[in-house]
Each structure stands twice: as C-alpha cells, then as structure tokens.
Design an enzyme around this catalytic site. Structure first.
Site, mmCIF file in Angstrom:
data_model
loop_
_atom_site.group_PDB
_atom_site.id
_atom_site.type_symbol
_atom_site.label_atom_id
_atom_site.label_comp_id
_atom_site.label_asym_id
_atom_site.label_seq_id
_atom_site.Cartn_x
_atom_site.Cartn_y
_atom_site.Cartn_z
ATOM 1 N N ASP A 55 0.836 -1.200 0.000
ATOM 2 C CA ASP A 55 0.000 0.000 0.000
ATOM 3 C C ASP A 55 0.876 1.257 0.000
ATOM 4 O OD1 ASP A 55 -2.553 1.532 0.637
ATOM 5 O OD2 ASP A 55 -1.358 1.959 2.424
ATOM 6 N N LYS A 104 1.502 4.271 -3.061
ATOM 7 C CA LYS A 104 1.406 5.722 -2.867
ATOM 8 C C LYS A 104 2.706 6.405 -3.267
ATOM 9 C CE LYS A 104 -2.034 5.069 0.745
ATOM 10 N NZ LYS A 104 -2.186 4.823 2.194
#
Lengths: 383, 383
Positions: B241, B245
């Site tokens: 995750d 980003k």
C-alpha cells in the site's frame, strides 16, 4: 493554414521589492511553461511599477523579464495615478492579471474598482484582507469568485494564498474543507516567522546542556541581526502581524471580524518601552525587562511545557485571540524549528487529530511561490 | 423573459462502499452550493453502480441523492458492460464527471477511453496510478490536463488527490511546488494509517510508565480489532500500500517508475508466515516472531530513537524505498499520533526545514473529501 496566434494573458506587477524580485524568475518559468502548452498561452508582462517609477509596455508588447530590473532602473516614465493606470490596463486586448507585491493599503483600496473593470488580482498583501470589513466586502462583492459575482459581467478573480503563511497551502486547504461541507471547530497555530524563531530560541524543547538558552532580549537581538525582524522589532512584538493573518482566516471561515484590532492581541512590548524613540533604543532597554519572560518560561517548565506565541480561532464561539500560551513539549507547536509556521485545522471530519501544515511562512521565494501558484490558478479560470 | 436554464453537469458514480457512501452527503452539499451560484450549475447524479447492480437515470434526469441507497438496493437493472456504459454516458447533453470510488484495476483500465470520449474522472483509486507505467501514460496522454492534451478535442480532466493520504492536500501541493519552478530534493513520510497506528502503539515516543507498551503482535491484533487493518493484516504488513502511494508521488515528480514493485519494499511479514492460510492463522502465529521487532526497538532506543515504517523518494538519484527506519524522538515523524499520515516535502526553496502536511490519511469521510474537492476543481475547469 498557419497555426492560430497564441492567446495573450497580460500580467501587470506592482511592487518589485523582496517578494517582487523573487517573483520574477518564477513568472519567467511559468511563462515558458504556458508557451509550451497545447494550445499555447502567451503570458505577457506589460507593467512593472514601484514607488518611484514604472515601466509600461507600448502597444501591449511583452517586457523582457530577465532584464526587467535594469529596464526599471533606467526608466524615467512618471508614475501615473493608480486609478488611471488600472483603467488603462482594463483596455488591454485580453485578460489582465494584476500582481500586487506591495503591502500597501492604498493599492488594496483600488482592488474593488479594478476587479469590476475585469482585472484579476493575485497578491500576498495582508492589509487588503485584514483592514476594515467594509474593504473586505467591497473586494469580494466585486470579484467573480466572491459570494455574489454580479457586480459586472466580466469581473476579475482575486486570490491571496500568500497573505497567510506565505506559500504554505493554508487558504486553499481551508477553502476545500469548507466547500466540501466539513465543519470547522478551531484553527490554531504559529503564524509569525519572527515569533517562531524568538520562542524556539528562548525556550527550546531540548535545551543545549552545555550552553544556557539566551535571554528573551538576546533572542530578539539575534533575530534582528539575522534579518528576521522588521527594522524596529516592536513591529513584530506588538502581535499585529499575527492578528492580521488570523483576521483573514476567520473571515474566510465566515466570521465577520470588523478589524484586525477587534479581538484580544497580546503585545510583547513592555509598556514603558512603547515610547522609545527608535528600534535600537528599544533593543538597548529590553534587557531590563527580561525577568517577566523568564518567570513565564519557568512556570511553564514546572508543568513540562514551553511557551509559544500563537493565534487561535474558536469557530463556534467566534472567539479570536493572539498571545502567549504554554504547550506540552510533545505538542507539534512546541516542536517547531527555526522560523517555521505551523497551522492546525480542527474539524468535525478530522476529529481529535487536526490537519496540520507547517514550514517556512516568510521569505521572498516561498511568498512568491504562493503568488505564482495563484497566478496559475487564475490563468486556468480565465481559459 | 424567463431566466436561462441552469447548465447541467452530470455525475456518474462507480462504487458505493465505504468511500462511496461517505461521498454521497458531500455530493449533495456541493450540489446545493452550485445550484445557488450566479449563474447556477445543475449538478445531476445520473448513475450509481456497484458490483452487483446499477441505477442509471432515464433521460438524463437527476437521481435523488439522499434516497440513493434505497433506490440501489431495490434496483434490478442489470450491470451493463463498462465500456458500453461509458460510451452511453459520453452522449449526455453536457459534461460528465465519472467518480470512481472503487479500488478496481478493471475500472482504471477503462479510464483512457473514457477520457478520450470526453468524460472527466475524479477518483481515490490507487491502482489506476500505481500499476504499470504504460497505464499511467495511457491515462495522462488521454487527459486534457496531461502533458500533451492532443488525444481528442474534447478530452476530459482527471484528478486523484485522494489516491495518496486521502483528503490531505498532498498532490495539489506537489503540483504547485513543481509548477512554480521549485526543485524537489526529497519526499519522506508515513503513508499508511495502519503502519502509523502500529508503530505509534508498539514504540511510542513517551511510553506510559505504568503499563509496558504492547508487543508488535499485540499491536497488530488491536489494530485489526479497531478496524485499522485489512481483513488479512498481511495486506497491510507487506508494504505494498505504501509502495503504491510512493509510486504515484514519484511519477508526479517526473520519475518514470515502471511498477510499484520495482524498488525495495520491506515486508513485515515473517517469511515462515507468508504461507499461513488465513489472516487469523497468521495472527495466531505472529507472537512467535516478536523478538525480531523487539530487538529493532531496543537498538533504536539505545540511540534515543524510535522505529517507524516510512517511504522515501530521493529525487536526484531517483531512489525509492519503503521500510523501517529509526527517527530521533524530536523528529516530526516520531511524534505522529494515532493513525495519522505525515509527508515532508524537501525542496530547494524550503531549505533544511521541509514543508510538512499531516493528519488522517485514511477513512471514508476524509477520503471522500479529497474526491469532492477534486470534483469542484473539475467543475471549475469545465466552466
């Protein structure tokens, strides 16, 4: 068939001081970027004006940005009265963006008429937005992005990100929070680079064990030597700069603050020194008043805290205040470094942990950055 | 003469889960605001689609937002194939904004065609921007706000603020820094609310003297109980995750990262537990592996530091990394609270003290806020 002529957008600058000088290379950068777009935009500087002289391009041709300082120094063009000059700019064959890099209330008072005539404005000029509420209303009633954009069919836009915290994205963030329907409860922060430096120096969270922290008066003297204060440090210590920024944020949060002096503002000028005849006289006398600040620091230390000069807005009660408060050493406001600003937005959506923005809140380049970013937003709105 | 009909802008939503549900009241707020403008804008919801069903308004009439959940629950409209649905939306009598509140790569793959057909897109969908670099290029080459907006004379805009740090103004700030000509040197931060909570709990700066801090495995169990992790916590602990980003930020900073796995990403899943058959099996086994994390914590403590799970981009060397690092207890990254994110932008203009943005970086309402703010920006661009 030859490609169409790029559409011109005209830029007129008032003020070529610290911010204005830093703005010029950024304007040139943006000019080149826009010229390379598909379709290209022809961003043309047509006016530079300072206190004593101005250079107004003939026939709406572009002034050369890299050599502007030289051109301006050699110029003998007399200063036209501002209303006359603005009316002339409004006749340009395309949109005009006025960049006010001054801190002049006189220039600000010309905004409403300029906006109604179709000029857009970008500016870091705090006074324009923190003087009387009547001036605020006159400006936004005249602007295309005001609450009732009906003053004129071709009213201009006005943006002023750099009027609070220089280039830090404070006003855009506040606008986004409100526009998306969040409920603001509190804004709190350190809004003055000078005050930040003074208290980070005088009352650091982790004092150097080998050297005692300087007295408050010594911190002021250092700040002045580093160019962090106004020529007369009392212009920082009176808290008015912070009060102006807080007034702007409060008004943007729909609190109709009458003026930047209509709420409690703590001055750090010892009353007997208010009448000193000069900044250096003031600095010479200040050491005699260090005890009071020492006492505050000691009493905060007893609770594991440090003192900081902050501004806060309690939105529900519409209460603003500016002055000294003590903060836990683990609080982000206590941990600030150098001359940085920090602003915490407390909202219903963000809950107990606010949305925080921090970084340099003063200085020519970062202030100019906010102005340049606003200029790009206006260019987008004008397309 | 009757006043002119307000101009319609159509909104089509895909995904009505956590973010999608929080988005609906914000959309309704914005709809009312735009209807009250001069001239008014008629923002009309015409589609809501989820995995099993959809509601498509007849004749481009508006769906009622407050009762949408009920309408969707009662709907028996079959799911049209996505490309066919998007082509239909492109025939609307006005601009269309597609709100993709899913995290689906399949939906993301439909963006380029949708943009070319004139649909604008706002989305928090990380996968759209962190999958292959080819998809990234296809999306932005098709968009009106891409580098070469020549794919179509009426190409749509795409904005995705909430794909990193939810509603925190990270992408707009990065865009402003670059557009005004600043030089980015480093981006560093805590990009995962889950990782933030885990390490703020396991390794707090100021431990409670009466209660020992929980073990790492206990922190993971607590985080799961509070709903801070994915159903299988390994989906957070694998670091992917954060890598997604970081990939998005790097690409926005003009570093052509091939995929979100093309740089070092430290996984916190002990290798023997990678093959556990379920999240609960994993959680049951995790306590046997606490020693390693305890050792890291102790060794950081010996230097007056704490460990945090961070991502960083060194812009000059185009180096990205994701993993554990130790930070001085006075560092803003160490002082983070709860499940907050923090991102520091180091630039030439900001110097040694970065521009820092922090606050909740996950959660339905703050994620939806970023989507809604983007929607308003697109509305402005479409005017």
């Amino acid at each position: 068939m030859s490609p169409p002529e790029p559409r011109p957008i005209f830029v007129a600058i008032i003020g070529v001081g610290g911010v204005g000088t830093a703005f010029l290379p950024q304007l040139d950068h943006v000019r080149r970027t826009l010229a390379a777009r598909h379709p290209p935009i022809d961003l043309r500087l047509i006016l530079a004006r300072r206190t004593t002289t101005q250079v107004l391009a003939a026939n709406w041709h572009a002034l050369d940005i890299p050599t502007l300082a030289t051109t301006l120094a050699a110029s003998h063009q007399p200063l036209q009265p501002l209303p006359e000059l603005l009316a002339h700019l409004a006749t340009a064959p395309g949109s005009v963006i006025l960049v006010d890099n001054t801190s002049s209330l006189d220039v600000a008072r010309a905004y409403p008429a300029a906006l109604r005539q179709g000029l857009s404005i970008v500016t870091p000029n705090k006074k324009a937005f923190s003087d009387s509420y009547e001036l605020w209303q006159a400006i936004f009633n005249a602007a295309a992005n005001g609450p009732s954009p009906t003053s004129s069919p071709n009213a201009g836009y006005i943006l002023h990100e750099s009027s609070v915290g220089a280039g830090l994205p404070l006003l855009t963030t506040l606008a986004d929070l409100l526009a998306t329907g969040d409920t603001l409860t509190k804004i709190e922060g350190v809004f003055s680079g000078t005050m930040s430096f003074l208290f980070n120096t005088f009352n650091p969270v982790t004092p150097d064990p080998t050297t005692p922290a300087p007295t408050f008066s010594a911190s002021v003297t250092t700040a002045k030597a580093l160019g962090y204060t106004e020529p007369d440090p009392r212009d920082d210590l009176n808290g008015l700069d912070v009060a102006r920024k807080l007034t702007i944020l409060a008004r943007l949060a729909h609190i109709p603050i009458p003026t930047c002096t209509s709420f409690p503002v703590q001055s750090l000028i010892p009353p007997p020194l208010a009448t000193c005849t000069s900044g250096s006289d003031f600095l010479a006398q200040l050491p005699h008043h260090d005890t009071q600040m020492d006492d505050l620091k000691a009493s905060a230390a007893n609770q594991g805290k440090v003192i900081r000069f902050v501004g806060s807005i309690d939105v529900a009660s519409q209460t603003l205040k500016v002055g000294l408060e003590s903060f836990d050493v683990s609080h982000p406001i206590a941990a600030l470094k150098g001359s940085d600003n920090i602003v915490s937005f407390y909202t219903k959506r963000y809950g107990d942990n606010p949305l925080i923005i921090q970084g340099a809140g003063a200085g020519g380049e970062v202030t100019a950055m906010g102005v340049t970013a606003d200029l790009l937003r206006v260019v987008q709105l004008l397309q």
